[in-house]
Design an enzyme around this catalytic site. Structure first.
Site, mmCIF file in Angstrom:
data_model
loop_
_atom_site.group_PDB
_atom_site.id
_atom_site.type_symbol
_atom_site.label_atom_id
_atom_site.label_comp_id
_atom_site.label_asym_id
_atom_site.label_seq_id
_atom_site.Cartn_x
_atom_site.Cartn_y
_atom_site.Cartn_z
ATOM 1 N N ASP A 140 -5.408 -49.424 20.883
ATOM 2 C CA ASP A 140 -6.807 -49.655 20.531
ATOM 3 C C ASP A 140 -7.088 -51.135 20.286
ATOM 4 O O ASP A 140 -8.098 -51.665 20.750
ATOM 5 C CB ASP A 140 -7.188 -48.840 19.292
ATOM 6 C CG ASP A 140 -8.628 -49.063 18.886
ATOM 7 O OD1 ASP A 140 -9.520 -48.902 19.748
ATOM 8 O OD2 ASP A 140 -8.871 -49.399 17.710
ATOM 9 N N CYS A 155 1.875 -27.335 10.392
ATOM 10 C CA CYS A 155 2.696 -28.169 9.506
ATOM 11 C C CYS A 155 2.258 -27.999 8.060
ATOM 12 O O CYS A 155 1.073 -27.886 7.767
ATOM 13 C CB CYS A 155 2.567 -29.640 9.891
ATOM 14 S SG CYS A 155 3.555 -30.093 11.309
ATOM 15 N N HIS A 156 3.241 -28.026 7.167
ATOM 16 C CA HIS A 156 2.957 -27.952 5.741
ATOM 17 C C HIS A 156 2.465 -29.314 5.238
ATOM 18 O O HIS A 156 3.003 -30.340 5.654
ATOM 19 C CB HIS A 156 4.227 -27.586 4.965
ATOM 20 C CG HIS A 156 4.731 -26.223 5.249
ATOM 21 N ND1 HIS A 156 5.533 -25.946 6.343
ATOM 22 C CD2 HIS A 156 4.542 -25.050 4.602
ATOM 23 C CE1 HIS A 156 5.817 -24.654 6.339
ATOM 24 N NE2 HIS A 156 5.231 -24.083 5.300
ATOM 25 N N MET A 176 8.100 -33.939 12.167
ATOM 26 C CA MET A 176 6.739 -34.078 12.702
ATOM 27 C C MET A 176 6.023 -35.278 12.092
ATOM 28 O O MET A 176 5.246 -35.955 12.762
ATOM 29 C CB MET A 176 5.927 -32.799 12.480
ATOM 30 C CG MET A 176 6.449 -31.605 13.255
ATOM 31 S SD MET A 176 6.662 -31.910 15.028
ATOM 32 C CE MET A 176 5.007 -32.330 15.511
ATOM 33 N N GLU A 177 6.319 -35.570 10.834
ATOM 34 C CA GLU A 177 5.703 -36.726 10.178
ATOM 35 C C GLU A 177 6.191 -38.023 10.821
ATOM 36 O O GLU A 177 5.401 -38.954 11.026
ATOM 37 C CB GLU A 177 5.994 -36.693 8.681
ATOM 38 C CG GLU A 177 5.204 -35.645 7.926
ATOM 39 C CD GLU A 177 5.607 -34.190 8.163
ATOM 40 O OE1 GLU A 177 4.846 -33.294 7.778
ATOM 41 O OE2 GLU A 177 6.702 -33.946 8.735
#
Length: 160
Positions: free
Chosen positions: A131, A80-81, A116-117
């Site tokens: 978590d 990824c950039h 993707m972000e």
């Protein structure tokens, strides 16, 4: 961006992975949205909604984690950039029973998309929920995680 002989753009002429060259592409407005689900015990969702989780405000922390995840995507996903995002919005909703829905919308004016972000943002937020709540519910499940929408760029728009 020239695809290799098999049509994939992330491989060079030798068939090895490479980072796609976007230097000749025009910067355009791009938006992507992704969503994931965290399934949990009804009591866990009640604790989240009431702010009663011992570690603090689960959704506030998950929101920051999602934004940070979007900003750091190129550090998580090898090809990824690194991108200068112009907006990241994380929202939460639920089914009032046992499912928490997380959606991220990511924006940029740039040479490559932000799918993707958006996917990384919802993943980071969901992992943070896990978590912060695992002490009371280790059986939580995350997923499906999916792209909901993508706008802009040469490949056109997509809507699930």
């Amino acid at each position: 961006m020239t695809p290799s002989k098999d049509g994939f753009t992330h491989f060079n002429k030798q068939g090895r992975a490479n980072m796609v060259d976007v230097s000749d592409k025009e910067a355009t407005r791009r938006v992507a949205s992704a969503q994931t689900t965290v399934r949990m015990l009804p009591e866990t969702l009640t604790l989240i909604r009431s702010g009663g989780m011992a570690k603090g405000d689960v959704l506030a922390v998950a929101q920051i984690a999602g934004i940070m995840g979007a900003k750091k995507t190129s550090e998580w996903i090898p090809l990824c950039h690194p991108l200068a995002l112009t907006g990241v919005d994380i929202t939460f909703s639920d089914n009032s029973n046992d499912e928490l829905y997380i959606e991220a919308t990511v924006k940029i004016t740039g040479k490559t998309g932000v799918e993707m972000e958006a996917l990384t943002a919802v993943s980071a937020a969901a992992l943070t929920v896990y978590d912060m709540c695992k002490a009371v519910d280790r059986a939580m499940e995350i997923g499906p995680t999916r792209l909901m929408e993508k706008r802009g760029g040469k490949s056109g728009d997509y809507e699930r």
